[in-house]
Write a protein that holds these residues in place. Sequence first.
Motif, PDB file in Angstrom:
ATOM      1  N   HIS A 323     -72.135 -56.241 -93.225  1.00  0.00           N
ATOM      2  CA  HIS A 323     -72.096 -56.232 -94.691  1.00  0.00           C
ATOM      3  C   HIS A 323     -71.369 -57.456 -95.249  1.00  0.00           C
ATOM      4  N   GLY A 324     -71.370 -58.531 -94.482  1.00  0.00           N
ATOM      5  CA  GLY A 324     -70.701 -59.754 -94.908  1.00  0.00           C
ATOM      6  C   GLY A 324     -71.678 -60.787 -95.410  1.00  0.00           C
ATOM      7  N   SER A 325     -71.199 -62.004 -95.570  1.00  0.00           N
ATOM      8  CA  SER A 325     -72.028 -63.098 -96.069  1.00  0.00           C
ATOM      9  C   SER A 325     -71.626 -64.390 -95.372  1.00  0.00           C
ATOM     10  N   ILE A 326     -72.584 -65.289 -95.254  1.00  0.00           N
ATOM     11  CA  ILE A 326     -72.338 -66.600 -94.682  1.00  0.00           C
ATOM     12  C   ILE A 326     -73.014 -67.631 -95.568  1.00  0.00           C
ATOM     13  N   LYS A 327     -72.258 -68.643 -95.969  1.00  0.00           N
ATOM     14  CA  LYS A 327     -72.764 -69.675 -96.863  1.00  0.00           C
ATOM     15  C   LYS A 327     -72.422 -71.051 -96.302  1.00  0.00           C
ATOM     16  N   VAL A 328     -73.222 -72.027 -96.671  1.00  0.00           N
ATOM     17  CA  VAL A 328     -72.977 -73.388 -96.218  1.00  0.00           C
ATOM     18  C   VAL A 328     -72.980 -74.333 -97.401  1.00  0.00           C
ATOM     19  N   ASN A 329     -72.059 -75.253 -97.387  1.00  0.00           N
ATOM     20  CA  ASN A 329     -71.981 -76.316 -98.382  1.00  0.00           C
ATOM     21  C   ASN A 329     -71.911 -77.626 -97.625  1.00  0.00           C
ATOM     22  N   SER A 330     -72.915 -78.482 -97.808  1.00  0.00           N
ATOM     23  CA  SER A 330     -72.992 -79.681 -96.984  1.00  0.00           C
ATOM     24  C   SER A 330     -73.502 -80.868 -97.782  1.00  0.00           C
ATOM     25  N   SER A 331     -73.072 -82.029 -97.373  1.00  0.00           N
ATOM     26  CA  SER A 331     -73.544 -83.293 -97.954  1.00  0.00           C
ATOM     27  C   SER A 331     -73.889 -84.223 -96.810  1.00  0.00           C
ATOM     28  N   LEU A 332     -74.947 -84.985 -96.989  1.00  0.00           N
ATOM     29  CA  LEU A 332     -75.416 -85.878 -95.942  1.00  0.00           C
ATOM     30  C   LEU A 332     -74.347 -86.913 -95.609  1.00  0.00           C
ATOM     31  N   ASN A 333     -74.061 -87.039 -94.313  1.00  0.00           N
ATOM     32  CA  ASN A 333     -73.072 -87.988 -93.770  1.00  0.00           C
ATOM     33  C   ASN A 333     -71.636 -87.686 -94.187  1.00  0.00           C
ATOM     34  N   ASN A 337     -69.598 -77.378 -94.418  1.00  0.00           N
ATOM     35  CA  ASN A 337     -68.560 -76.379 -94.573  1.00  0.00           C
ATOM     36  C   ASN A 337     -69.205 -74.987 -94.571  1.00  0.00           C
ATOM     37  N   PHE A 338     -68.930 -74.203 -93.527  1.00  0.00           N
ATOM     38  CA  PHE A 338     -69.461 -72.855 -93.415  1.00  0.00           C
ATOM     39  C   PHE A 338     -68.368 -71.860 -93.806  1.00  0.00           C
ATOM     40  N   LYS A 339     -68.722 -70.943 -94.706  1.00  0.00           N
ATOM     41  CA  LYS A 339     -67.780 -69.933 -95.180  1.00  0.00           C
ATOM     42  C   LYS A 339     -68.338 -68.554 -94.871  1.00  0.00           C
ATOM     43  N   ILE A 340     -67.609 -67.794 -94.079  1.00  0.00           N
ATOM     44  CA  ILE A 340     -68.034 -66.463 -93.671  1.00  0.00           C
ATOM     45  C   ILE A 340     -67.069 -65.434 -94.239  1.00  0.00           C
ATOM     46  N   PHE A 341     -67.626 -64.385 -94.814  1.00  0.00           N
ATOM     47  CA  PHE A 341     -66.796 -63.291 -95.335  1.00  0.00           C
ATOM     48  C   PHE A 341     -67.177 -62.002 -94.640  1.00  0.00           C
ATOM     49  N   LEU A 342     -66.152 -61.319 -94.072  1.00  0.00           N
ATOM     50  CA  LEU A 342     -66.345 -60.038 -93.403  1.00  0.00           C
ATOM     51  C   LEU A 342     -65.519 -58.990 -94.128  1.00  0.00           C
ATOM     52  N   PRO A 343     -66.138 -57.988 -94.733  1.00  0.00           N
ATOM     53  CA  PRO A 343     -65.392 -56.990 -95.506  1.00  0.00           C
ATOM     54  C   PRO A 343     -64.599 -56.041 -94.614  1.00  0.00           C
ATOM     55  N   ASN A 344     -63.549 -55.481 -95.181  1.00  0.00           N
ATOM     56  CA  ASN A 344     -62.751 -54.470 -94.487  1.00  0.00           C
ATOM     57  C   ASN A 344     -63.382 -53.088 -94.635  1.00  0.00           C
ATOM     58  N   ASN A 345     -62.806 -52.124 -93.980  1.00  0.00           N
ATOM     59  CA  ASN A 345     -63.228 -50.720 -94.084  1.00  0.00           C
ATOM     60  C   ASN A 345     -64.692 -50.521 -93.742  1.00  0.00           C
ATOM     61  N   LEU A 346     -65.170 -51.284 -92.745  1.00  0.00           N
ATOM     62  CA  LEU A 346     -66.559 -51.150 -92.327  1.00  0.00           C
ATOM     63  C   LEU A 346     -66.681 -49.963 -91.382  1.00  0.00           C
ATOM     64  N   LYS A 347     -67.599 -49.060 -91.720  1.00  0.00           N
ATOM     65  CA  LYS A 347     -67.791 -47.863 -90.905  1.00  0.00           C
ATOM     66  C   LYS A 347     -69.060 -48.009 -90.098  1.00  0.00           C
ATOM     67  N   ASN A 348     -68.998 -47.516 -88.907  1.00  0.00           N
ATOM     68  CA  ASN A 348     -70.165 -47.536 -88.031  1.00  0.00           C
ATOM     69  C   ASN A 348     -71.188 -46.516 -88.509  1.00  0.00           C
ATOM     70  N   SER A 349     -72.386 -46.966 -88.838  1.00  0.00           N
ATOM     71  CA  SER A 349     -73.415 -46.058 -89.347  1.00  0.00           C
ATOM     72  C   SER A 349     -74.622 -46.039 -88.444  1.00  0.00           C
TER      73      SER A 349
END
Length: 349
Positions: A323-333, A337-349
Amino acid sequence: MRKKLFSQLWVYFAVITFLLMVVVLSVFVGLLFIINHYQLVSPEKEGHLFPFYFIIFLSLMIGAALSFFVGQRILQPIGNLRQAMNKVSKGDFSIQLDEQHQMEDVEELYHDFNVMVKELNSIETLRNDFVSTISHEFKTPIATIKGYVQLLQNETLSQEDRQNYLERMLDGTQQLTHLTDNILKLSKLDNQGLGLDFQRFRLDEQIREVILFLQPKWEQLDLTLDIDLPHTDYYGNEEFLYQVWSNLMDNAIKYSKQNGSIYVHLKNEAEGQTIIIRDEGIGMTNEVAERIFDKFYQSDTSRKTKGNGLGLALAKQIVELHHGSIKVNSSLNEGSNFKIFLPNNLKNS
């Protein structure tokens, strides 16, 4: 949705037909009343059949007008849809219909058609990337292994050459193993989904393990690592999250320049954990960044860099299963920059 759509179209057709009958009947009744009141039809009068001719002509005009109206409002949109579907059946996935229409049902139908075509276009792109990648990734190492097997049959080879050939064959088999492993992992994720085994583990220690495992690679480029990994306990799938950090770190090293830097920071927040992996490498264009998480997509079509276009797709799917997200911000040369967010309180479903 389908039943509602066809039901509304049926009502529309029924209303049009009913109005058509009412209008024609009203005209006939009105004209008959006028004829009877003024006694326009009389055998003694010359041209007594003119009112009947006039009624027939007027009926034809009303029928033609209503038919044109029905054709433009209902039949023409269906005809446009048929022509568009004919183009799609021939492989043209660029066709899009104008969704602005007076009939809400037709507007929704066109919208669904446009969404379908976009999805088909994505599938076709994925298929092309898959065929291109798999054919090359399997063909090259297999051809390499075959060539060295033939060379090894030469009994006059020195021990040094023989060992060198065996190492290159091993590299080829490892490349095939890496590709098949990634394909199997993606298939496992597609089939199991959130049924993965979740448990609590040290997220910061896991990222450190990945960095230590890749130490020979970043030392070879004399890279400087800026690491900030505070103590973090996380509840998730340890096996697959390891693949996320491994793929992101391996890419950061692979595309970094000599004597560059890699920034790896972990932030503990109330909502979850934020992991940032940034390099100062070659970066990428906006067009590449938009497709970087697609399966089998490779920006380097010359294939000068190793890879099969599955690493980032695998990372994104694993993060989304948490239930997280991964984003990239990049410029040529300038790096990525990769930003990953992992939420807390994740339940196994």
